[in-house]
Design an enzyme around this catalytic site. Structure first.
Site, PDB file in Angstrom:
ATOM      1  N   ASP A 171      41.897  16.479  35.584  1.00 29.22           N
ATOM      2  CA  ASP A 171      40.925  16.608  36.672  1.00 29.22           C
ATOM      3  C   ASP A 171      41.467  17.450  37.829  1.00 29.22           C
ATOM      4  OD1 ASP A 171      42.796  14.913  37.560  1.00 29.22           O
ATOM      5  OD2 ASP A 171      41.432  13.379  38.311  1.00 29.22           O
ATOM      6  N   HIS A 221      51.992  41.361  26.656  1.00 33.02           N
ATOM      7  CA  HIS A 221      51.555  40.444  27.714  1.00 33.02           C
ATOM      8  C   HIS A 221      52.436  39.201  27.750  1.00 33.02           C
ATOM      9  CE1 HIS A 221      47.251  42.269  28.261  1.00 33.02           C
ATOM     10  NE2 HIS A 221      48.197  42.998  28.791  1.00 33.02           N
ATOM     11  N   ASP A 232      55.446  43.800  35.220  1.00 36.03           N
ATOM     12  CA  ASP A 232      54.045  44.248  35.294  1.00 36.03           C
ATOM     13  C   ASP A 232      53.302  43.252  36.171  1.00 36.03           C
ATOM     14  OD1 ASP A 232      51.348  44.817  34.863  1.00 36.03           O
ATOM     15  OD2 ASP A 232      51.576  45.143  32.717  1.00 36.03           O
ATOM     16  N   ASP A 286      47.598  47.057  39.685  1.00 36.23           N
ATOM     17  CA  ASP A 286      48.205  46.784  38.374  1.00 36.23           C
ATOM     18  C   ASP A 286      49.326  47.794  38.166  1.00 36.23           C
ATOM     19  OD1 ASP A 286      48.781  46.226  35.746  1.00 36.23           O
ATOM     20  OD2 ASP A 286      46.811  46.787  34.950  1.00 36.23           O
ATOM     21  N   HIS A 303      48.797  50.468  22.496  1.00 35.17           N
ATOM     22  CA  HIS A 303      47.653  50.312  23.402  1.00 35.17           C
ATOM     23  C   HIS A 303      47.167  51.663  23.923  1.00 35.17           C
ATOM     24  CE1 HIS A 303      50.309  50.859  26.932  1.00 35.17           C
ATOM     25  NE2 HIS A 303      51.160  50.023  26.357  1.00 35.17           N
ATOM     26  N   HIS A 320      42.992  51.883  31.557  1.00 33.97           N
ATOM     27  CA  HIS A 320      41.816  51.002  31.623  1.00 33.97           C
ATOM     28  C   HIS A 320      41.269  51.074  33.039  1.00 33.97           C
ATOM     29  CE1 HIS A 320      44.134  47.836  33.724  1.00 33.97           C
ATOM     30  NE2 HIS A 320      45.095  48.021  32.844  1.00 33.97           N
ATOM     31  N   HIS A 332      41.195  44.410  33.971  1.00 35.02           N
ATOM     32  CA  HIS A 332      40.651  45.286  32.933  1.00 35.02           C
ATOM     33  C   HIS A 332      39.172  45.367  33.293  1.00 35.02           C
ATOM     34  CE1 HIS A 332      44.139  44.003  30.099  1.00 35.02           C
ATOM     35  NE2 HIS A 332      44.519  44.808  31.060  1.00 35.02           N
ATOM     36  N   GLU A 339      49.196  54.103  31.966  1.00 35.68           N
ATOM     37  CA  GLU A 339      50.311  53.238  31.607  1.00 35.68           C
ATOM     38  C   GLU A 339      50.829  53.464  30.185  1.00 35.68           C
ATOM     39  OE1 GLU A 339      49.192  49.069  30.999  1.00 35.68           O
ATOM     40  OE2 GLU A 339      47.217  49.528  31.806  1.00 35.68           O
ATOM     41  N   TYR A 368      57.593  50.784  22.753  1.00 41.71           N
ATOM     42  CA  TYR A 368      58.121  49.434  22.501  1.00 41.71           C
ATOM     43  C   TYR A 368      58.803  49.408  21.142  1.00 41.71           C
ATOM     44  CZ  TYR A 368      54.426  48.978  25.964  1.00 41.71           C
ATOM     45  OH  TYR A 368      53.618  49.169  27.057  1.00 41.71           O
ATOM     46  N   ARG A 373      57.392  50.520  29.911  1.00 41.27           N
ATOM     47  CA  ARG A 373      56.040  50.933  30.309  1.00 41.27           C
ATOM     48  C   ARG A 373      56.126  51.364  31.770  1.00 41.27           C
ATOM     49  NH1 ARG A 373      53.462  46.859  28.604  1.00 41.27           N
ATOM     50  NH2 ARG A 373      53.183  45.491  30.392  1.00 41.27           N
ATOM     51  N   GLU A 397      53.424  52.214  34.840  1.00 44.54           N
ATOM     52  CA  GLU A 397      51.986  52.097  35.109  1.00 44.54           C
ATOM     53  C   GLU A 397      51.667  52.359  36.576  1.00 44.54           C
ATOM     54  OE1 GLU A 397      50.403  48.101  34.418  1.00 44.54           O
ATOM     55  OE2 GLU A 397      48.396  48.970  34.173  1.00 44.54           O
TER      56      GLU A 397
HETATM   57  N1  GLY Z   1      48.751  43.852  33.175  1.00 42.10           N
HETATM   58  C1  GLY Z   1      47.897  44.165  32.120  1.00 42.10           C
HETATM   59  C2  GLY Z   1      47.798  45.582  31.901  1.00 42.10           C
HETATM   60  O1  GLY Z   1      48.623  46.345  32.347  1.00 42.10           O
HETATM   61  O2  GLY Z   1      46.865  46.058  31.336  1.00 42.10           O
HETATM   62 MN    MN Z   2      47.156  47.793  33.144  1.00 38.10          MN
HETATM   63 MN    MN Z   3      49.787  46.091  34.007  1.00 33.32          MN
END
Ligand code: GLY
Ligand code: MN
Ligand code: MN
Length: 433
Positions: free
Chosen positions: A35, A239, A256, A267, A346, A350, A357, A380, A384, A402, A404
């Site tokens: 709760d 993620h 990130d 982001d 990826h 985005h 996103h 980004e 990897y 990465r 970004e």
């Molecule tokens: N943090 C999620 C992304 O970079 O898309």
């Molecule tokens: Mn992102």
């Molecule tokens: Mn990100």
């Protein structure tokens, strides 16, 4: 935000809603455990068109009539509940604040909603929640079906509000860009504070704590999404949010994170050497990803397609992997057969906005979406080398990188909202001293 902004947005969306009504309920309160509630985060769509951020609210938007109408249902005043959860708005107060034509108590939803829906041919409403309001929307279709034999018109279809809302939200107005800039500034400042906290023996959770605390100190709502701090091979998990390992000398850490300011998000990703110096191996990969990030950003201007940004970044990443001998053969064939996918699974970009996103299609009738001033998105690229994957070269196993940034399309080109945060290896090493 001034109410005029929301009023203008309603006016604009009404132009594409002839003969329909839109019903936007607030996002549900999410429970953390039995709760106990998570801190409430307002619904992006409801906020976008009304400025309403209170749980339990429902907006009904009707474009018909002289200037259309905006009816709002809100949780009724309740002394006992307010003692626990805080003050609620009264009906008159809400009418004033949100410039609504009518405000009703949620207790009267069954009384008023059916008649508000009855003139519509189409109801813009997102199905699937199983909520009380959903039941009423479905009922209104059933009632209209029966009524048609008596020449009574009424709703015949339900459509996703995103059909009319998403194309609007994809281009940010100046007030939104202003909040996005703020979110970017707060995030950059938090990262700058965080750089010096990185050293061997520190927990990933401590890095997360520094960032989240810096966001809050600067007045942000908090992190836009769960902060990712992946050290060593955790950097290869896209993620990764467990953040429960300790930083080891010689490894990289991929961070990130983004702040949320007035519901608008940043982001950012930076990948840093825990020792303070990139090794040669790490540098090999870092330089490729950095080059992909820079090349992709350079491409951005009105008239260019979203796909082109990805293709440019992909081209640099593949070229780099070929030069290191990790990918072999014909570049076009590598792209066509997606042989690069284990290392870059990826997309490069985005949309970014009220949602991290953010909503909005990446294509339209003619193909990939063409960039316009006011669009805002991430760039980004990443590489990897997951040590579970059989195609991973041993030399680079466990490395995930990465980079970004958040980019606004301007009239003449672009602006990198996160440019102040260092990205060159030498600048990063200097900041980490
Ligand atoms: N943090 C999620 C992304 O970079 O898309
Ligand atoms: Mn992102
Ligand atoms: Mn990100």
């Amino acid at each position: 935000f001034s109410q005029e902004i929301f009023c203008a947005r309603r006016k604009k969306i009404f132009e594409n809603m002839e003969g329909s009504v839109m019903v936007l309920p607030a996002a549900p309160v999410s429970m953390k455990s039995r709760d106990a509630e998570f801190r409430y985060r307002a619904d992006s769509e409801l906020f976008y068109l009304t400025g309403v951020v209170d749980p339990g609210s429902i907006a009904v938007l009707n474009p018909n009539g002289d200037s259309g109408s905006f009816v709002l249902f809100i949780q009724p005043r309740d002394e006992e509940k307010e003692r626990w959860d805080g003050k609620r708005l009264g009906l008159d107060e809400a009418k004033d604040i949100f410039c609504a034509d009518e405000v009703y108590s949620l207790a009267d939803l069954e009384k008023y909603l059916p008649q508000l829906l009855s003139p519509a041919e189409t109801i813009f409403f997102r199905l699937g929640s199983g909520s009380r309001v959903e039941q009423l929307v479905i009922q209104s279709l059933a009632t209209a079906r029966i009524g048609r034999s008596r020449r009574i018109l009424g709703p015949q279809s339900v459509a996703d509000p995103g059909m009319v809302l998403d194309p609007m939200r994809i281009v940010k107005d100046p007030e939104e860009v202003d909040r996005m800039r703020q979110a970017a500034i707060v995030t950059v400042q938090a990262y700058q504070e965080m750089f010096s906290a990185i050293r061997p023996g520190v927990g990933e959770w401590e890095i997360e704590a520094v960032l989240d605390s810096e966001f809050r100190k600067r007045g942000a709502w908090g992190p836009a999404y769960t902060t990712i701090v992946g050290s060593g091979s955790n950097s290869t998990i896209l993620h990764y949010v467990s953040n429960n390992c300790t930083l080891k000398n010689g490894d990289l850490v991929l961070v990130d994170a983004g702040a949320e300011v007035d519901l608008y998000n940043a982001d950012i990703t930076r990948t840093l050497p825990i020792s303070g110096r990139f090794s040669d191996r790490q540098n090999d990969i870092y330089e490729i990803v950095l080059c992909a990030n820079r090349e992709a950003i350079e491409t951005i201007r009105p008239g260019v397609s979203v796909d082109q940004i990805h293709l440019n970044s992909l081209d640099v990443l593949i070229q780099g992997l070929m030069e290191l001998g990790i990918l072999k053969g014909d570049k076009d064939k590598i792209i066509e057969d997606e042989i690069y996918k284990p290392f870059f699974p990826h997309q490069t970009s985005h949309w970014l906005g009220l949602d991290v996103h953010d909503i909005g299609s990446y294509t339209d009738k003619i193909g990939s979406k063409i960039l316009k001033p006011g669009m805002l998105f991430t760039v980004e690229p990443g590489l990897y080398f997951n040590n579970q994957n059989s195609s991973t070269p041993q030399k680079y196993a466990g490395i995930g990188i990465r980079i970004e940034d958040d980019i606004l399309v301007t009239d003449t080109g672009h602006q990198n909202l996160t440019a102040k945060l260092p990205v060159n290896p030498s600048d990063i090493e200097h900041l980490m001293l």
